[in-house]
Scaffold this active site. Structure first.
Site, PDB file in Angstrom:
ATOM      1  N   GLY A  27    -104.757   6.380  98.402  1.00  0.00           N
ATOM      2  CA  GLY A  27    -105.308   5.363  99.291  1.00  0.00           C
ATOM      3  C   GLY A  27    -104.485   5.186 100.546  1.00  0.00           C
ATOM      4  O   GLY A  27    -104.429   4.092 101.121  1.00  0.00           O
ATOM      5  N   ALA A  45     -89.979  13.625 105.506  1.00  0.00           N
ATOM      6  CA  ALA A  45     -90.623  14.156 104.304  1.00  0.00           C
ATOM      7  C   ALA A  45     -92.039  14.634 104.616  1.00  0.00           C
ATOM      8  O   ALA A  45     -92.633  14.249 105.625  1.00  0.00           O
ATOM      9  CB  ALA A  45     -90.667  13.080 103.221  1.00  0.00           C
ATOM     10  N   VAL A  47     -95.695  14.067 103.693  1.00  0.00           N
ATOM     11  CA  VAL A  47     -96.465  12.978 103.096  1.00  0.00           C
ATOM     12  C   VAL A  47     -97.918  13.434 102.961  1.00  0.00           C
ATOM     13  O   VAL A  47     -98.532  13.879 103.931  1.00  0.00           O
ATOM     14  CB  VAL A  47     -96.381  11.701 103.953  1.00  0.00           C
ATOM     15  CG1 VAL A  47     -97.254  10.600 103.349  1.00  0.00           C
ATOM     16  CG2 VAL A  47     -94.935  11.229 104.060  1.00  0.00           C
ATOM     17  N   TYR A 181    -110.179  -8.280  89.083  1.00  0.00           N
ATOM     18  CA  TYR A 181    -109.254  -7.566  89.973  1.00  0.00           C
ATOM     19  C   TYR A 181    -107.807  -7.831  89.553  1.00  0.00           C
ATOM     20  O   TYR A 181    -106.997  -6.901  89.414  1.00  0.00           O
ATOM     21  CB  TYR A 181    -109.457  -7.994  91.424  1.00  0.00           C
ATOM     22  CG  TYR A 181    -108.366  -7.468  92.335  1.00  0.00           C
ATOM     23  CD1 TYR A 181    -108.355  -6.132  92.726  1.00  0.00           C
ATOM     24  CD2 TYR A 181    -107.329  -8.297  92.783  1.00  0.00           C
ATOM     25  CE1 TYR A 181    -107.334  -5.638  93.540  1.00  0.00           C
ATOM     26  CE2 TYR A 181    -106.313  -7.799  93.593  1.00  0.00           C
ATOM     27  CZ  TYR A 181    -106.325  -6.478  93.972  1.00  0.00           C
ATOM     28  OH  TYR A 181    -105.312  -5.999  94.762  1.00  0.00           O
ATOM     29  N   SER A 184    -106.940  -5.953  86.534  1.00  0.00           N
ATOM     30  CA  SER A 184    -106.818  -4.512  86.746  1.00  0.00           C
ATOM     31  C   SER A 184    -105.435  -4.180  87.315  1.00  0.00           C
ATOM     32  O   SER A 184    -104.828  -3.166  86.952  1.00  0.00           O
ATOM     33  CB  SER A 184    -107.921  -4.005  87.684  1.00  0.00           C
ATOM     34  OG  SER A 184    -107.674  -4.358  89.041  1.00  0.00           O
TER      35      SER A 184
END
Length: 315
Positions: A27, A45, A47, A181, A184
């Site tokens: 995401g 790095a 990504v 939510y 979760s």
């Protein structure tokens, strides 16, 4: 004599170099995940942004490249709501090892009706928890190939007041979007803590850390057009809230520190410094309900059954 240390104090604006490392941010095309990816890109790095929407991922990578000269950032397609698709992610990454994954992607619904994933799981629980649970199973060989990899799970302050209903994990009997939510995200955090316990028992070099972003509002988030555009009106209207909460760029700080800081250890919880809602990241004692190993074990077993991903066989 004043004490000296080889490790300087953590500075969210001066991150340590991580050249040669490879980080995956699920995401990472929007919201807090975007800023996690942007900040990690500043370290040198590689990504990788995992996103179910290739077009939005391309916009995010272009934005990062425009802001971070020489950024090594790219995207792979990743749909946590489709468990059967996750086995292909390792191949699409095209790397021999993975130094960290930030389990950030999430779905938050505000209103009914209850929705389901392609696999028939409640959408928020299925994406936020089960998707990341299954993804970890496929990524573990790459994580184990790194010297000291980290699994960083992005929880939520909303989970602090929630408790799991182990007999109704899918919210079939009582669906309330905001509560579902929160639960979760709580399931994700249980998983992050339990994963580290299992990794330690297996003598693994991989560590699992849990973080949460505090209160992170769009209206307090700096613009990154076209990924995110903050209007002057939104900025002025949100000014009073800045006393209590922060923008999504700051919400990324605990996850970024959990990836990069050698002082962060597996099994820890990191959150914003001020009341857990805003400020620079600090370590917080793991919430009492997250230390319930019986709940964690039952959730782990249920997650294995629901995903078909038996993590215990590859740790």
């Amino acid at each position: 004599m004043p004490s000296t240390s080889s490790t300087p104090p953590w500075n969210v604006h001066r991150l340590p170099r991580a050249d040669g490392s490879v980080f995956l941010v699920t995401g990472g095309n929007a919201g807090i995940g975007y800023f996690v990816a942007e900040q990690l890109s500043e370290t040198g790095a590689t990504v990788v942004i995992g996103s179910r929407n290739p077009a939005r991922a391309e916009v995010a990578t272009a934005s990062i490249r425009a802001r971070v000269p020489g950024a090594r950032v790219r995207a792979v397609r990743l749909d946590l709501a489709d468990l059967s698709s996750l086995a292909t992610v390792v191949e699409s990454l095209g790397v021999e090892r993975l130094d960290a994954v930030v389990h950030n992607a999430g779905v938050a619904l505000d209103d009914p009706p209850r929705r389901e994933t392609a696999d028939g799981h409640e959408l928020m629980f299925g994406t936020n928890h089960l998707g990341h649970f299954a993804l970890t199973r496929w990524l573990m060989p790459l994580l184990a190939a790194a010297p000291a990899a980290r699994v960083v799970t992005m929880g939520s302050f909303a989970a602090k007041s929630e408790r799991l209903d182990l007999d109704d994990l899918q919210s079939r009997n009582d669906y309330r979007p905001k509560r579902t939510y929160g639960r979760s995200k709580l399931a994700q955090m249980y998983f992050g803590v339990e994963l580290d316990r299992c990794l330690r028992a297996a003598g693994s070099t991989v560590a699992s850390v849990v973080v949460h972003p505090g209160g992170a509002l769009d209206s307090l988030t700096p613009s990154r057009p076209p990924v995110h555009v903050r209007t002057t009106g939104a900025r002025l209207g949100a000014a009073p809230a800045a006393l209590l909460v922060q923008g999504k760029h700051a919400g990324a700080w605990p996850a970024v520190r959990a990836v990069l800081d050698p002082a962060v250890l597996g099994g820890q919880l990191w959150e914003p410094r001020v009341f857990g809602l805003r400020g620079e990241p600090r370590r917080e004692p793991v919430w009492n309900h997250l230390t319930d190993t019986a709940v964690a074990a039952r959730l782990w077993e249920a997650s294995c059954d629901l995903t078909g991903a038996d993590l215990g066989t590859i740790l």
